[in-house]
Design a protein around this motif. Sequence first.
Motif, short mmCIF file in Angstrom:
data_model
loop_
_atom_site.label_atom_id
_atom_site.label_comp_id
_atom_site.label_asym_id
_atom_site.label_seq_id
_atom_site.Cartn_x
_atom_site.Cartn_y
_atom_site.Cartn_z
N ASP A 11 0.85 -1.18 0.00
CA ASP A 11 0.00 0.00 0.00
C ASP A 11 0.89 1.24 0.00
O ASP A 11 1.96 1.22 0.60
CB ASP A 11 -0.90 0.00 1.24
N ASN A 13 -0.01 4.07 1.31
CA ASN A 13 -0.36 4.86 2.48
C ASN A 13 0.33 4.26 3.71
O ASN A 13 -0.01 3.17 4.16
CB ASN A 13 -1.88 4.86 2.66
N ASP A 55 -3.30 -2.92 -2.13
CA ASP A 55 -4.07 -1.72 -2.46
C ASP A 55 -4.29 -1.73 -3.98
O ASP A 55 -3.33 -1.77 -4.74
CB ASP A 55 -3.29 -0.48 -2.03
#
Length: 67
Positions: A11, A13, A55
């Motif tokens: 991911d 983030n 993701d």
Amino acid sequence: MEQLGKILIVDDNEDVLFALNLLLEPLAEKIKVAVSPERIEHFMHTFCPDLILLDMNFSRDVGWSSS
């Protein structure tokens, strides 16, 4: 409690990576994280994860595409 095995979390983030790592740590043998989908192939060969949490918005967020 039975261990789940090795987990790879991909991911972009870092807050998501931290939260998932913290949440899953007691259940997994090992956890690796990556901020780029380009690292998946590397981890498939060197880490051999049992589970990948990916993701799916990378192409929109960072301009990566599979073609």
